[in-house]
Design a protein around this motif. Structure first.
Motif, PDB file in Angstrom:
ATOM      1  N   VAL A 232       0.840  -1.201   0.000  1.00  0.00           N
ATOM      2  CA  VAL A 232       0.000   0.000   0.000  1.00  0.00           C
ATOM      3  C   VAL A 232       0.878   1.255   0.000  1.00  0.00           C
ATOM      4  N   ALA A 233       1.925   1.243   0.811  1.00  0.00           N
ATOM      5  CA  ALA A 233       2.834   2.396   0.866  1.00  0.00           C
ATOM      6  C   ALA A 233       3.501   2.629  -0.483  1.00  0.00           C
ATOM      7  N   ALA A 234       3.906   1.570  -1.141  1.00  0.00           N
ATOM      8  CA  ALA A 234       4.535   1.714  -2.460  1.00  0.00           C
ATOM      9  C   ALA A 234       3.550   2.293  -3.472  1.00  0.00           C
ATOM     10  N   ASP A 235       2.307   1.846  -3.433  1.00  0.00           N
ATOM     11  CA  ASP A 235       1.292   2.371  -4.351  1.00  0.00           C
ATOM     12  C   ASP A 235       0.989   3.838  -4.060  1.00  0.00           C
ATOM     13  N   ILE A 236       0.891   4.191  -2.783  1.00  0.00           N
ATOM     14  CA  ILE A 236       0.629   5.586  -2.411  1.00  0.00           C
ATOM     15  C   ILE A 236       1.774   6.472  -2.868  1.00  0.00           C
ATOM     16  N   LEU A 237       2.987   6.038  -2.629  1.00  0.00           N
ATOM     17  CA  LEU A 237       4.167   6.821  -3.027  1.00  0.00           C
ATOM     18  C   LEU A 237       4.201   6.999  -4.543  1.00  0.00           C
ATOM     19  N   ARG A 238       3.947   5.927  -5.267  1.00  0.00           N
ATOM     20  CA  ARG A 238       3.949   5.999  -6.734  1.00  0.00           C
ATOM     21  C   ARG A 238       2.876   6.970  -7.222  1.00  0.00           C
ATOM     22  N   GLN A 239       1.678   6.919  -6.609  1.00  0.00           N
ATOM     23  CA  GLN A 239       0.592   7.811  -7.024  1.00  0.00           C
ATOM     24  C   GLN A 239       0.922   9.269  -6.717  1.00  0.00           C
ATOM     25  N   GLU A 240       1.530   9.531  -5.564  1.00  0.00           N
ATOM     26  CA  GLU A 240       1.870  10.919  -5.211  1.00  0.00           C
ATOM     27  C   GLU A 240       3.011  11.454  -6.061  1.00  0.00           C
ATOM     28  N   GLN A 241       3.934  10.580  -6.465  1.00  0.00           N
ATOM     29  CA  GLN A 241       5.048  11.027  -7.300  1.00  0.00           C
ATOM     30  C   GLN A 241       4.607  11.257  -8.747  1.00  0.00           C
ATOM     31  N   HIS A 242       3.599  10.519  -9.183  1.00  0.00           N
ATOM     32  CA  HIS A 242       3.107  10.617 -10.560  1.00  0.00           C
ATOM     33  C   HIS A 242       1.586  10.747 -10.549  1.00  0.00           C
ATOM     34  N   PRO A 243       1.058  11.908 -10.154  1.00  0.00           N
ATOM     35  CA  PRO A 243      -0.404  12.058 -10.041  1.00  0.00           C
ATOM     36  C   PRO A 243      -1.140  11.954 -11.381  1.00  0.00           C
ATOM     37  N   GLU A 244      -0.429  12.145 -12.471  1.00  0.00           N
ATOM     38  CA  GLU A 244      -1.081  12.070 -13.777  1.00  0.00           C
ATOM     39  C   GLU A 244      -1.335  10.625 -14.218  1.00  0.00           C
ATOM     40  N   VAL A 245      -0.682   9.662 -13.566  1.00  0.00           N
ATOM     41  CA  VAL A 245      -0.836   8.247 -13.916  1.00  0.00           C
ATOM     42  C   VAL A 245      -1.687   7.571 -12.853  1.00  0.00           C
ATOM     43  N   GLN A 246      -2.700   6.833 -13.306  1.00  0.00           N
ATOM     44  CA  GLN A 246      -3.549   6.105 -12.364  1.00  0.00           C
ATOM     45  C   GLN A 246      -2.855   4.798 -11.968  1.00  0.00           C
ATOM     46  N   VAL A 247      -2.523   4.660 -10.697  1.00  0.00           N
ATOM     47  CA  VAL A 247      -1.868   3.446 -10.205  1.00  0.00           C
ATOM     48  C   VAL A 247      -2.927   2.368 -10.028  1.00  0.00           C
ATOM     49  N   LYS A 248      -2.658   1.191 -10.619  1.00  0.00           N
ATOM     50  CA  LYS A 248      -3.596   0.073 -10.485  1.00  0.00           C
ATOM     51  C   LYS A 248      -3.491  -0.523  -9.092  1.00  0.00           C
ATOM     52  N   LEU A 249      -4.621  -0.908  -8.551  1.00  0.00           N
ATOM     53  CA  LEU A 249      -4.639  -1.555  -7.242  1.00  0.00           C
ATOM     54  C   LEU A 249      -3.936  -2.900  -7.302  1.00  0.00           C
ATOM     55  N   HIS A 250      -3.173  -3.195  -6.290  1.00  0.00           N
ATOM     56  CA  HIS A 250      -2.567  -4.511  -6.146  1.00  0.00           C
ATOM     57  C   HIS A 250      -3.676  -5.449  -5.676  1.00  0.00           C
ATOM     58  N   THR A 251      -4.056  -6.396  -6.517  1.00  0.00           N
ATOM     59  CA  THR A 251      -5.236  -7.221  -6.256  1.00  0.00           C
ATOM     60  C   THR A 251      -5.187  -7.955  -4.924  1.00  0.00           C
ATOM     61  N   PRO A 252      -4.097  -8.657  -4.566  1.00  0.00           N
ATOM     62  CA  PRO A 252      -4.100  -9.333  -3.268  1.00  0.00           C
ATOM     63  C   PRO A 252      -4.263  -8.371  -2.084  1.00  0.00           C
ATOM     64  N   SER A 253      -3.685  -7.192  -2.182  1.00  0.00           N
ATOM     65  CA  SER A 253      -3.836  -6.203  -1.110  1.00  0.00           C
ATOM     66  C   SER A 253      -5.279  -5.720  -1.027  1.00  0.00           C
ATOM     67  N   ALA A 254      -5.875  -5.451  -2.169  1.00  0.00           N
ATOM     68  CA  ALA A 254      -7.266  -4.995  -2.186  1.00  0.00           C
ATOM     69  C   ALA A 254      -8.200  -6.066  -1.638  1.00  0.00           C
ATOM     70  N   VAL A 255      -7.942  -7.308  -1.990  1.00  0.00           N
ATOM     71  CA  VAL A 255      -8.756  -8.412  -1.475  1.00  0.00           C
ATOM     72  C   VAL A 255      -8.600  -8.511   0.040  1.00  0.00           C
ATOM     73  N   TRP A 256      -7.351  -8.413   0.526  1.00  0.00           N
ATOM     74  CA  TRP A 256      -7.122  -8.463   1.979  1.00  0.00           C
ATOM     75  C   TRP A 256      -7.870  -7.337   2.687  1.00  0.00           C
ATOM     76  N   ILE A 257      -7.733  -6.120   2.181  1.00  0.00           N
ATOM     77  CA  ILE A 257      -8.377  -4.969   2.820  1.00  0.00           C
ATOM     78  C   ILE A 257      -9.892  -5.153   2.839  1.00  0.00           C
ATOM     79  N   PHE A 258     -10.468  -5.551   1.735  1.00  0.00           N
ATOM     80  CA  PHE A 258     -11.920  -5.719   1.664  1.00  0.00           C
ATOM     81  C   PHE A 258     -12.394  -6.856   2.578  1.00  0.00           C
ATOM     82  N   CYS A 259     -11.764  -8.016   2.485  1.00  0.00           N
ATOM     83  CA  CYS A 259     -12.198  -9.164   3.288  1.00  0.00           C
ATOM     84  C   CYS A 259     -11.984  -8.924   4.782  1.00  0.00           C
ATOM     85  N   SER A 260     -10.854  -8.351   5.141  1.00  0.00           N
ATOM     86  CA  SER A 260     -10.612  -8.090   6.561  1.00  0.00           C
ATOM     87  C   SER A 260     -11.571  -7.028   7.091  1.00  0.00           C
ATOM     88  N   MET A 261     -11.970  -6.085   6.237  1.00  0.00           N
ATOM     89  CA  MET A 261     -12.955  -5.089   6.651  1.00  0.00           C
ATOM     90  C   MET A 261     -14.307  -5.758   6.932  1.00  0.00           C
TER      91      MET A 261
END
Length: 129
Positions: free
Chosen positions: A85-114
């Motif tokens: 998540v930190a790597a994705d946030i950093l990448r998005q903040e460094q390159h706001p013009e590019v949409q960073v794709k969600l890392h699927t396993p991380s997104a699944v973990w966040i959703f399921c654990s929620m």
């Protein structure tokens, strides 16, 4: 009384969970902006839930339970996948013009654990009211 614990115990739990949450969430954020934003979560959530208790929506122990459980739930959702998540946030903040794709396993973990965390928090609350 809620969960058979006196109010002062819930106050102590909330006082213990707040710095733990803040420290771990700040550690998970790669940028100063991210660190600042997660630092405000307890500052916003606490007064909202305490005002709910004052408005007699919940008792004070229930409000403190929801406060502590919410902060812990956020930790369960983010800390195990914090590096990605930190790597994705950093990448998005460094390159706001590019949409960073969600890392699927991380997104699944966040959703399921929620979903599981919410079910447990609401289940415990419903069983004790």
């Amino acid at each position: 009384m809620f969960l058979s614990l006196p109010t002062y115990v819930w106050i102590l739990v909330a006082l213990a969970v707040t710095p733990l949450h803040t420290a771990l969430m700040r550690r998970s954020m790669p940028t100063p902006k991210g660190k600042r934003s997660v630092s405000f979560i307890p500052l916003v959530l606490g007064p909202v839930l305490l005002l709910s208790a004052l408005g007699e929506r919940w008792s004070l122990p229930e409000a403190l339970y929801f406060y502590s459980a919410s902060l812990l739930m956020l930790l369960v959702m983010v800390v195990p996948v914090s590096k990605r998540v930190a790597a994705d946030i950093l990448r998005q903040e460094q390159h706001p013009e590019v949409q960073v794709k969600l890392h699927t396993p991380s997104a699944v973990w966040i959703f399921c654990s929620m979903i599981v965390s919410l079910a447990v928090v609401v289940g415990v609350w419903a069983a004790n009211t």
